[in-house]
Enzyme design. Structure first.
Site, mmCIF file in Angstrom:
data_model
loop_
_atom_site.group_PDB
_atom_site.id
_atom_site.type_symbol
_atom_site.label_atom_id
_atom_site.label_comp_id
_atom_site.label_asym_id
_atom_site.label_seq_id
_atom_site.Cartn_x
_atom_site.Cartn_y
_atom_site.Cartn_z
ATOM 1 N N GLN A 1 -4.931 6.968 4.783
ATOM 2 C CA GLN A 1 -5.306 6.253 6.000
ATOM 3 C C GLN A 1 -4.211 6.389 7.049
ATOM 4 O O GLN A 1 -3.136 5.809 6.888
ATOM 5 C CB GLN A 1 -5.537 4.775 5.673
ATOM 6 C CG GLN A 1 -6.015 3.959 6.852
ATOM 7 C CD GLN A 1 -6.135 2.489 6.510
ATOM 8 O OE1 GLN A 1 -5.154 1.857 6.126
ATOM 9 N NE2 GLN A 1 -7.321 1.939 6.630
ATOM 10 N N GLY A 2 -4.479 7.141 8.097
ATOM 11 C CA GLY A 2 -3.482 7.343 9.154
ATOM 12 C C GLY A 2 -3.764 6.446 10.338
ATOM 13 O O GLY A 2 -4.205 6.905 11.393
ATOM 14 N N SER B 1 -1.548 3.200 11.030
ATOM 15 C CA SER B 1 -0.321 2.606 11.567
ATOM 16 C C SER B 1 0.608 3.657 12.156
ATOM 17 O O SER B 1 0.671 4.791 11.684
ATOM 18 C CB SER B 1 0.438 1.863 10.469
ATOM 19 O OG SER B 1 -0.388 0.896 9.869
ATOM 20 N N SER C 1 -0.007 5.573 2.942
ATOM 21 C CA SER C 1 0.064 5.602 1.474
ATOM 22 C C SER C 1 -0.556 6.895 0.955
ATOM 23 O O SER C 1 -1.625 7.295 1.415
ATOM 24 C CB SER C 1 -0.695 4.410 0.878
ATOM 25 O OG SER C 1 -0.158 3.200 1.351
ATOM 26 N N GLU D 1 -11.990 -3.700 3.609
ATOM 27 C CA GLU D 1 -10.731 -3.932 2.925
ATOM 28 C C GLU D 1 -10.561 -5.401 2.553
ATOM 29 O O GLU D 1 -9.935 -5.730 1.561
ATOM 30 C CB GLU D 1 -9.606 -3.481 3.857
ATOM 31 C CG GLU D 1 -8.261 -3.408 3.221
ATOM 32 C CD GLU D 1 -7.282 -2.631 4.103
ATOM 33 O OE1 GLU D 1 -6.154 -2.478 3.671
ATOM 34 O OE2 GLU D 1 -7.661 -2.199 5.210
HETATM 35 C C1 LIG Z 1 2.717 -1.127 0.870
HETATM 36 C C2 LIG Z 1 2.127 -0.819 2.206
HETATM 37 C C3 LIG Z 1 1.173 0.172 2.310
HETATM 38 C C4 LIG Z 1 0.624 0.501 3.553
HETATM 39 N N1 LIG Z 1 -0.285 1.521 3.619
HETATM 40 C C5 LIG Z 1 -0.761 1.900 4.831
HETATM 41 C C6 LIG Z 1 -1.633 3.024 4.939
HETATM 42 O O1 LIG Z 1 -1.978 3.663 3.948
HETATM 43 N N2 LIG Z 1 -2.064 3.392 6.150
HETATM 44 C C7 LIG Z 1 -1.727 2.716 7.277
HETATM 45 O O2 LIG Z 1 -2.190 3.087 8.354
HETATM 46 N N3 LIG Z 1 -0.890 1.642 7.226
HETATM 47 C C8 LIG Z 1 -0.394 1.226 6.033
HETATM 48 N N4 LIG Z 1 0.474 0.145 5.955
HETATM 49 C C9 LIG Z 1 0.909 -0.472 7.183
HETATM 50 C C10 LIG Z 1 0.496 -1.895 7.413
HETATM 51 O O3 LIG Z 1 -0.855 -1.976 7.777
HETATM 52 C C11 LIG Z 1 1.432 -2.469 8.483
HETATM 53 O O4 LIG Z 1 2.712 -2.531 7.912
HETATM 54 C C12 LIG Z 1 1.020 -3.830 8.955
HETATM 55 O O5 LIG Z 1 -0.170 -3.767 9.677
HETATM 56 C C13 LIG Z 1 2.108 -4.485 9.812
HETATM 57 O O6 LIG Z 1 2.547 -3.648 10.839
HETATM 58 P P1 LIG Z 1 4.106 -3.367 11.028
HETATM 59 O O7 LIG Z 1 4.656 -2.921 9.752
HETATM 60 O O8 LIG Z 1 4.277 -2.491 12.210
HETATM 61 O O9 LIG Z 1 4.745 -4.763 11.343
HETATM 62 P P2 LIG Z 1 4.789 -5.493 12.759
HETATM 63 O O10 LIG Z 1 3.453 -5.490 13.368
HETATM 64 O O11 LIG Z 1 5.916 -4.948 13.564
HETATM 65 O O12 LIG Z 1 5.137 -6.948 12.314
HETATM 66 C C14 LIG Z 1 6.473 -7.426 12.103
HETATM 67 C C15 LIG Z 1 6.426 -8.944 11.995
HETATM 68 O O13 LIG Z 1 5.901 -9.499 13.200
HETATM 69 C C16 LIG Z 1 4.775 -10.303 12.951
HETATM 70 N N5 LIG Z 1 3.824 -10.156 14.039
HETATM 71 C C17 LIG Z 1 3.400 -9.024 14.651
HETATM 72 N N6 LIG Z 1 2.465 -9.296 15.554
HETATM 73 C C18 LIG Z 1 2.268 -10.636 15.531
HETATM 74 C C19 LIG Z 1 1.434 -11.536 16.229
HETATM 75 N N7 LIG Z 1 0.558 -11.135 17.147
HETATM 76 N N8 LIG Z 1 1.506 -12.836 15.907
HETATM 77 C C20 LIG Z 1 2.366 -13.282 14.961
HETATM 78 N N9 LIG Z 1 3.189 -12.494 14.283
HETATM 79 C C21 LIG Z 1 3.140 -11.183 14.563
HETATM 80 C C22 LIG Z 1 4.202 -9.776 11.648
HETATM 81 O O14 LIG Z 1 3.439 -10.742 10.978
HETATM 82 C C23 LIG Z 1 5.465 -9.401 10.884
HETATM 83 O O15 LIG Z 1 5.979 -10.520 10.253
HETATM 84 C C24 LIG Z 1 1.037 -0.186 4.707
HETATM 85 C C25 LIG Z 1 1.995 -1.198 4.607
HETATM 86 C C26 LIG Z 1 2.547 -1.508 3.365
HETATM 87 C C27 LIG Z 1 3.581 -2.594 3.290
#
Ligand SMILES: Cc1cc2nc3c(=O)[nH]c(=O)nc-3n(C[C@H](O)[C@H](O)[C@H](O)COP(=O)(O)OP(=O)(O)OC[C@H]3O[C@@H](n4cnc5c(N)ncnc54)[C@H](O)[C@@H]3O)c2cc1C
Lengths: 403, 326
Positions: free
Chosen positions: A128-129, A131, A163, A246
């Site tokens: 899944q591309g 993020s 992932s 999901e």
């Molecule tokens: C094990 C794992 C597997 C994953 N696999 C995939 C995958 O296969 N494909 C894919 O596309 N993505 C994948 N992801 C990505 C995942 O969907 C993102 O990590 C997630 O959506 C959060 O985005 P971010 O990491 O940029 O954090 P951020 O969005 O930067 O968040 C950082 C912090 O800020 C908080 N925050 C952000 N916005 C808000 C808001 N509006 N209100 C309150 N708090 C906020 C968050 O809750 C968090 O605590 C994976 C993540 C993990 C951990």
């Protein structure tokens, strides 16, 4: 309101159980976490076996090669596979639970013909591309750019946290195809062949120590326009189909595993002794673990309510987000109880001495990802409060133009 | 499997809700705090006419009963509705609303009894026996300031003479069954209370403005409401699952699900009660605003039929297989 299974449902269970008993004798132990070719072989050959026995795509409609099982049979399937110790869906996850279901709803016939059967047979692994470094919770702000060039899209940009990207055959990609409209409106959903020239994949080591997800750098990667699913610039809507999937039954196997982990932790506590007492003699520990155990039962009931709702309406309503929020929070609490109970044994992910402590520490670490992946806890709370409780959005969250 | 309210259950729920909205609006109930008689005898009789106490006699099951009691909890109906319901299995006067049956719950060296001045008798669960103690046999001393003004309390002399030949209503499995029903109906009321506290706070969060916008647009507030909703929903599922178990509409024996329900619903009610106050700010700490009533009743209900800690420990004890240490 009736939690009993019907005779048909029980027949389904017993047939499945009998089948699992025979085939599982020949399924070897799980391969090492770091041995990716072996892990792929293990996950895909299990998928192949499910396919041959008619259990692949258990909840997919029969016309697309699935079993067309009812939501309740789906639940029974997850329950029985977990109970019997069958392999987990593993790296077939994205294909079976995200990409496939999206294709079923949104793709044209050519795309369905090309992709659905290979997912069911375990021939194609998907990733899944979605993020990006600057588009996580605010996914719609994604900027990985695709320009139209003749019959192709040409993609340049970066994805992250993908992932299984390093073992995948295809990727469900969200790309930006228009920058002059509000951010949700300029996104398209593409099927990307992972063998395409211009894709550079760099595995990222997770805090669990293995490379479960990757960074993807895309440099003029050509994807045929015929691989676009849905209309150009309508990809956000297409992607939402996937995300609602999901939040449905995706955590059932996990949760059943957690119930087992909870029982094992209690049992472990009866064997940890200090002076004349065992850890289990501590009423504080019993209360804490009893609460977690009670909540797991309640979440199992919630799962059944969600399944019953899906049977009646075809949709998982409010319960999906509620489940995700409650379950992932519970994982943290269970993990913390394990750390407190195990004391210095927490310093090792391998079992310490005779005690089976490792799984609890591994579980504690894994729990930390659960409140982040698939929509963070904070984002779930936004969803619940805004969509289910009707509270106003924050002003800054209104639909800004993409920049 | 179909874990969803049936049309009949929805009908029952709506019927009771409509009745309670008309007859037990919270302003009217709260006004009784000042009267010295929080249970309105006329209202009590009308509850009986609605069939609230006689559901099982009238052919309904525990699933219907938890649906009904969730509504009683939502409306903060004062009085020992759960024990009157349980007594109705044995006493016509409890079923028809002419008698109010309380609950003696001995704890440590003392017993704090609710509604001591208005009950006709009290149930006592003790040693696998369910007894009915007439009010005349209970010597009480009123406590001037109850935590919940709608749950007046007195202390009770614990040394009550029980005459087994007269007082016993049930023993063994029947008494056990009655006890589990009491636990579960209390949990159902805790679910209703949680949902009502959420509704009140949700309305307030949409209407109260600070910094030029509704406070419900601030995440620090809306996330609290999301947590309240999550706890209330999860608790409702636990209560419904236990009701299925008590009705034999589940493959699980009832003991564990009933304790699960009381643990989760008790925690939910206490959480929703206190968080509802927080969302209201200073208004939440006033007597006038109902937010405080939800929290106070949550404390009362948690201490009825075993608190959340007690039931959590009971759940824990089902996790391990070993002989108790002596
Ligand atoms: C094990 C794992 C597997 C994953 N696999 C995939 C995958 O296969 N494909 C894919 O596309 N993505 C994948 N992801 C990505 C995942 O969907 C993102 O990590 C997630 O959506 C959060 O985005 P971010 O990491 O940029 O954090 P951020 O969005 O930067 O968040 C950082 C912090 O800020 C908080 N925050 C952000 N916005 C808000 C808001 N509006 N209100 C309150 N708090 C906020 C968050 O809750 C968090 O605590 C994976 C993540 C993990 C951990």
């Amino acid at each position: 309101m009736d939690l009993r299974y019907t005779d048909e449902e029980q027949d389904f269970r017993h047939q499945l159980r009998a089948w699992l008993e025979t085939v599982l004798r020949d399924v070897g132990p799980e391969p090492d976490r770091h041995d990716w070719p072996a892990r792929r072989a293990y996950d895909t050959s299990w998928q192949r076996q499910l396919f041959e026995a008619g259990y692949a795509g258990i909840n997919w409609p029969a016309e697309f090669g699935g079993r067309g099982a009812t939501p309740t049979e789906h639940l029974i399937f997850l329950e029985e596979t977990e109970r019997s110790g069958a392999p987990y869906v593993g790296m077939n996850f994205v294909g079976l639970l995200h990409a496939g279901p999206t294709l079923i709803v949104e793709a044209d016939d050519t795309q369905k013909d090309a992709h659905l059967a290979p997912i069911l047979k375990g021939d194609h692994i998907w990733c899944q591309g979605f993020s990006e470094p600057n588009a996580g919770s605010d996914l719609a702000s994604l900027s990985c750019r695709a320009f139209r060039d003749g019959d192709d899209y040409v993609i340049t940009g970066q994805k992250i946290w993908t992932s299984f990207a390093h073992v995948a055959d295809y990727c469900e990609m969200l790309v930006r195809t228009d920058t002059d409209v509000p951010k949700h409106q300029g996104i398209s959903w593409l099927i990307m062949d992972m063998q395409s020239p211009g894709i550079d994949i760099r595995p990222l080591r997770t805090m669990e120590g293995s490379a479960e997800f990757c960074e993807m750098f895309l440099d003029e990667v050509r994807v045929p326009a015929s691989n676009r699913v849905g209309d150009e610039n309508d990809g956000w809507r297409v992607a939402m189909t996937t995300l609602s999937f999901e939040r449905g039954t995706a955590f059932v196997s996990e949760m059943l595993q957690t119930m087992e982990l909870c029982r094992e932790l209690a049992q472990l506590a009866t064997t940890i002794t200090s002076k004349a007492a065992t850890a289990w003699d501590d009423v504080g520990l019993r209360r804490d673990l009893g609460r977690v155990s009670a909540e797991l039962d309640a979440l199992w009931a919630l799962t059944k309510r969600n399944i019953s709702e899906a049977t009646r309406t075809g949709l998982v309503g409010a319960g999906g987000s509620v489940f995700k929020l409650a379950y992932t929070d519970l994982r943290h609490r269970l993990g913390d109880i394990a750390l407190h109970l195990l004391g210095r044994a927490s310093l090792s992910i391998d079992d310490v001495g005779e005690l089976a402590t490792g799984a609890h520490i591994q579980g504690r670490i894994h729990g930390l990802s659960m409140t982040i992946a698939a929509g963070t806890t904070q984002v779930q709370k936004n969803i619940i409060s805004e969509r289910l409780l009707g509270l106003p959005k924050e002003p800054s969250m209104t639909r800004a133009k993409h920049t | 499997m179909d874990f969803w309210l049936t049309d009949d259950q929805v009908g029952l729920q709506d019927g009771i809700k409509t009745f309670l909205d008309g007859r037990f609006p919270l302003e009217v109930t709260a006004a009784r705090e000042e009267t010295g008689q929080v249970i309105d005898p006329g209202g009590w009789r009308e509850l009986a006419e609605m069939g609230v106490f006689s559901l099982l006699r009238d052919g309904f099951d525990m699933r219907a009963s938890v649906v009904a009691f969730e509504q009683l909890g939502r409306a903060l109906v004062p009085g020992p509705v759960v024990t009157t319901f349980l007594a109705a299995a044995y006493l016509d006067g409890a079923a028809d609303g002419s008698q109010i049956i309380g609950h003696l719950e001995p704890e440590h060296e003392f017993t704090v009894l609710e509604h001591g001045d208005q009950i006709d008798a009290a149930l006592l669960f003790d040693d696998g026996r369910l007894s009915l103690i007439p009010a005349t046999a209970i010597s009480t001393r009123a406590l001037g300031r109850p935590l919940d003004a709608l749950s007046p309390v007195s202390t009770v002399d614990i040394n009550i003479e029980i005459d087994p030949s007269n007082d016993t209503l049930a023993q063994g499995p029947a008494a056990e069954q009655a006890y589990m029903r009491g636990v579960l109906l209390t949990a159902a009321m805790q679910v209703g209370l949680s949902a009502a506290a959420l509704d009140l706070a949700n309305d307030y969060a949409k209407n109260r403005e600070q910094f030029g916008r509704p406070i419900g647009s601030f995440q620090a507030v809306k996330h609290l409401l999301a947590e309240m909703m999550t706890k209330a929903e999860v608790a409702r599922c636990a209560v419904h699952a236990a009701a299925c178990a008590l009705d034999g509409a589940s493959n699980d024996p009832a003991v564990r699900p009933v304790s699960v329900a009381k643990t989760i619903a008790g925690d939910a009610a206490l959480f929703c009660g206190k968080t509802g106050i927080q969302v209201h700010g200073g208004m939440g700490f006033t007597w006038e605003v109902h937010a405080q009533r939800y929290w106070k009743r949550a404390v009362v209900l948690d201490n009825s039929f075993g608190n959340a800690d007690h039931h959590a420990t009971a759940v824990a004890n089902t996790l391990v297989t070993r002989k108790e240490r002596n």
